[in-house]
Design an enzyme around this catalytic site. Structure first.
Site, mmCIF file in Angstrom:
data_model
loop_
_atom_site.group_PDB
_atom_site.id
_atom_site.type_symbol
_atom_site.label_atom_id
_atom_site.label_comp_id
_atom_site.label_asym_id
_atom_site.label_seq_id
_atom_site.Cartn_x
_atom_site.Cartn_y
_atom_site.Cartn_z
ATOM 1 N N ASP A 262 0.832 -1.212 0.000
ATOM 2 C CA ASP A 262 0.000 0.000 0.000
ATOM 3 C C ASP A 262 0.861 1.254 0.000
ATOM 4 O O ASP A 262 0.441 2.306 0.495
ATOM 5 C CB ASP A 262 -0.941 -0.003 1.212
ATOM 6 C CG ASP A 262 -0.187 -0.074 2.535
ATOM 7 O OD1 ASP A 262 0.987 -0.492 2.527
ATOM 8 O OD2 ASP A 262 -0.767 0.283 3.576
ATOM 9 N N GLU A 263 2.067 1.164 -0.580
ATOM 10 C CA GLU A 263 2.991 2.287 -0.637
ATOM 11 C C GLU A 263 3.011 2.904 -2.039
ATOM 12 O O GLU A 263 3.196 2.194 -3.039
ATOM 13 C CB GLU A 263 4.406 1.853 -0.251
ATOM 14 C CG GLU A 263 4.533 1.406 1.203
ATOM 15 C CD GLU A 263 5.941 0.996 1.552
ATOM 16 O OE1 GLU A 263 6.290 1.004 2.750
ATOM 17 O OE2 GLU A 263 6.712 0.645 0.624
#
Length: 338
Positions: A262-263
């Site tokens: 989720d970066e």
């Protein structure tokens, strides 16, 4: 001779050339019908164009020897029949049913091959003389040569089109593999490898020029909880929605990438006031993601932690990325303490 030259020099397509040539043949000989058949003795003949009475017989009648066409292409010589009713070279009833009482057939030669036949007819016996027969033979030769060249040109054009299409397919396949190597399959954004390569190039280009670009490092808050509560399919949709929101919020010149999980990162270039601009964009990104939206039928807000750095004109790509990552985690820890 004028008709011969006109046939040989006709510049149109194969079909228009055949129609034009047959019109000239019928005009010169005062025939009541004419046909151009393409093909060979073994493969059979196909009707390219037929006029007048010669439009009445079917393909099977031409191939079955019910006119002179079959005998002409088998012998490779011009043939003439002044009274078809008694001509043993002609079989069947087509001559009587279609009133084909006089016939002349000439082979269409290209090189050493016979590529077809031109045949004319008249509804009366002894309609053609030796001059007609010679004219048909000459025009047949001219037609064969011109037709052969035209077919060769069109075949070359087809080969070139197929080659071009194959080249486009190859380029598309190469682009597909290139995209697969540089794009994130889930979001369509550049992946980590592609982004790091671009960031290295930007750092090198701005060496000694501080405050020319900035980097945002985003990490979604409580993303694990979304997966645990709603499933990984929902998590994937949230990541896609995040990518879409980032693209819509940022300029076309800014580069958005997904590093993994989720970066996400954003490369901000062409800054006028780096400190103000980077902070302003970071706030705008947080606000846009936090705006209520429906994802997979569920209304939610996408919360994130954002860290940012402004290039000092010295740091390399991995240093810039690490610094932004550290500041993002510092912000996340600060939020958890609140």
């Amino acid at each position: 001779m004028a008709a011969l030259a006109a046939v040989a020099e006709h510049p149109g397509s194969t079909q228009s050339f055949i129609e034009y040539a047959l019109d000239k043949v019928v005009e010169v000989t005062r025939a009541t019908g004419g046909v151009v058949l393409l093909g060979g003795a073994e493969a059979g003949l196909d009707i390219a164009v037929a006029h007048g009475q010669m439009a009445r017989p079917g393909l099977d009648e031409f191939n079955g020897g019910e006119t002179l066409a079959r005998a002409c292409i088998e012998s490779g010589t011009s043939l003439r029949s002044d009274a078809t009713a008694s001509d043993t070279r002609i079989h069947g009833t087509a001559r009587r049913r279609h009133s084909l009482h006089s016939l002349i057939a000439a082979p269409l030669r290209y090189g050493g091959a016979v590529v077809g036949v031109v045949e004319i007819c008249s509804s009366v016996s002894h309609a053609f003389d030796d001059i007609d027969a010679q004219a048909i033979a000459l025009i047949g030769d001219a037609m064969g040569g011109a037709l052969g060249r035209q077919l060769a040109l069109e075949e070359n054009a087809r080969l070139l089109r197929r080659l071009h299409e194959a080249l486009l397919d190859t380029q598309a396949t190469a682009q597909m593999y290139q995209d697969a190597a540089s794009l994130d399959a889930l979001t369509g954004l550049p992946n980590r490898a592609a982004f790091e390569t671009q960031l290295e190039a930007v750092c090198a280009a701005h060496e000694g020029q501080p405050h020319r670009f900035g980097l945002l490092f985003l990490d979604l808050d409580d993303f694990k909880q979304i997966n645990d509560t709603h499933g990984h399919a929902m998590g994937d949709e949230v990541l896609r929605a995040t990518a879409s929101a980032l693209r819509e919020t940022l300029r076309d010149t800014d580069v958005v990438a997904r590093l993994g999980g989720d970066e996400f990162v954003v490369l901000l270039s062409s800054l006028r006031d780096a400190d103000r601009d980077v902070r302003s964009v970071a706030d705008a990104v947080e606000d846009e993601l936090a705006r209520p939206r429906v994802v997979n039928g569920i209304r939610l807000r996408i919360k994130c932690s954002v860290g940012w750095v402004i290039h000092d004109g010295v740091a390399h790509a991995h240093e810039v990325l690490h610094a932004a990552d550290e500041r993002m985690y510092a912000q996340k820890r600060e939020r958890r303490r609140r």
